[in-house]
Scaffold this active site. Structure first.
Site, short mmCIF file in Angstrom:
data_model
loop_
_atom_site.label_atom_id
_atom_site.label_comp_id
_atom_site.label_asym_id
_atom_site.label_seq_id
_atom_site.Cartn_x
_atom_site.Cartn_y
_atom_site.Cartn_z
N LYS A 1 22.96 79.29 77.91
CA LYS A 1 23.25 80.73 77.80
C LYS A 1 22.75 81.46 79.04
O LYS A 1 23.42 82.36 79.55
CB LYS A 1 22.61 81.30 76.52
CG LYS A 1 23.32 80.82 75.24
CD LYS A 1 22.56 81.12 73.95
CE LYS A 1 23.25 80.45 72.76
NZ LYS A 1 22.56 80.67 71.48
N GLN B 1 16.95 82.35 69.10
CA GLN B 1 17.59 81.06 68.86
C GLN B 1 17.09 80.46 67.55
O GLN B 1 15.89 80.40 67.28
CB GLN B 1 17.31 80.11 70.04
CG GLN B 1 18.07 78.80 70.00
CD GLN B 1 19.59 78.98 70.17
OE1 GLN B 1 20.07 79.93 70.77
NE2 GLN B 1 20.36 78.06 69.63
N ASP C 1 24.47 88.26 68.46
CA ASP C 1 24.83 87.08 67.66
C ASP C 1 25.67 87.47 66.45
O ASP C 1 26.27 86.61 65.80
CB ASP C 1 23.55 86.38 67.15
CG ASP C 1 23.18 85.16 67.97
OD1 ASP C 1 24.09 84.54 68.55
OD2 ASP C 1 21.99 84.83 68.01
N1 GUN Z 1 21.44 78.11 66.55
C1 GUN Z 1 22.62 77.44 66.47
N2 GUN Z 1 23.64 78.25 66.83
C2 GUN Z 1 23.08 79.45 67.14
C3 GUN Z 1 23.63 80.69 67.58
O1 GUN Z 1 24.84 80.88 67.76
N3 GUN Z 1 22.72 81.69 67.81
C4 GUN Z 1 21.40 81.54 67.60
N4 GUN Z 1 20.60 82.58 67.82
N5 GUN Z 1 20.87 80.39 67.18
C5 GUN Z 1 21.72 79.37 66.96
#
Ligand code: GUN
Length: 294
Positions: free
Chosen positions: A53, A97, A120
């Protein structure tokens, strides 16, 4: 033989579009959008996702910050950081995350995020808005799948869509979005899960199958009908003898399904890169609504 829904190619196009937009913003002497990621602990997959990211941010010209906490972090320390980010005018969007360690209540953490910065799309306000077909941040994976179907102009109206897995971040929102009154959408949706008696009974009749299960090669060619559209959200690390020590496996048995399907997403190079691109998209949307409305 199926044609490929090329998520890698489409994600590059989307990132290119975002990059061009950021260049215009910066040329106008405004600051670039800023995404912050909070990473807790040492989970290998989480670290890899967050690093990807940050790399995406660099690619499109965003500012990014990575805030790391040890796995022993307390819930109150995390809540304090979230409060700080909520107030920080230089931060357009941030993500925590997942998963989080056991001592931290994930729901409390998500609920503490200002919905205007929740890129998100996990906050109940944003999830509710999504369900009501209001403008909001869509969770990145469902948003990525919709965008992929849209850019390949895959017909979804009146189609039977079977979703496998009811997670809060993929299966459940996807089931809502495929049933909405829009394109892509207007499908007749069946959400299957661990208590579904006979998943095959549903997948065999489906025009569109979206699997978000985390069970490598679960969906076999004899479980789908001719001409089905197959979207594979699974990315499971499976140990092997390669230098990395693992390979990434989807939920779909690619060869047997590709022989019957009309369209199929590969793993890697399908839904994964689309998810990453849509987080960038949500961040620039957050930026526009924060900076321009100040
Ligand atoms: N863990 C697995 N996929 C995601 C996601 O799209 N966002 C976040 N914050 N954590 C994750």
């Amino acid at each position: 033989m199926a044609e490929i829904l090329d998520g890698l190619k489409v994600s590059k196009e989307i990132k290119q579009e975002i990059k061009a937009e950021v260049e215009k913003i910066v040329a106008g002497k405004r600051r670039a959008p800023h995404l912050v990621a909070i990473l807790v602990g040492n989970n290998g997959a989480s670290k890899a996702y967050v690093n990807a990211k940050v790399k995406d941010c660099e690619e499109v010209g965003f500012q990014s910050s990575l805030i790391k906490f040890p796995s022993t972090v307390s819930e109150s320390e995390l809540l304090e950081k979230i409060e700080e980010l909520n107030k920080d005018k230089s931060v357009d969007g941030f993500i925590v995350q997942l998963p989080l360690p056991d001592q931290v209540d994930q729901e409390k953490i998500i609920n503490a995020i200002d919905p205007r910065k929740d890129v998100d799309g996990f906050h109940p306000t944003n999830f509710g808005k999504m369900a009501l077909e209001m403008d909001t941040f869509l969770p990145a994976t469902p948003f990525g799948i919709l965008t992929l179907l849209e850019r390949y102009n895959i017909e979804t109206k009146g189609k039977d869509c079977v979703i496998i897995g009811r997670s809060k971040i993929v299966g459940r929102p996807m089931s809502i979005l495929m049933g909405r009154k829009d394109f892509p959408g207007n499908s007749t949706v069946t959400l299957t899960h661990s208590y579904t008696k006979d998943i095959e009974e549903y997948t065999k009749k489906a025009d569109i199958v979206i699997t978000a299960l985390g069970d490598p090669h679960f969906l076999k060619g004899d479980m789908i009908k001719d001409g089905a559209v197959i979207v594979d959200v699974g990315i499971t690390r499976v140990d092997d003898d390669s230098p990395k020590g693992y390979y990434l496996a989807g939920d779909v048995d690619f060869d047997s399904c590709a022989a019957k399907a009309s369209w199929i997403t590969p793993v890697p190079g399908g839904v994964g890169p689309m998810t990453r691109a849509m987080l960038m998209k949500n961040t620039i949307i957050a930026y526009k609504t924060s900076v321009y409305n100040d």
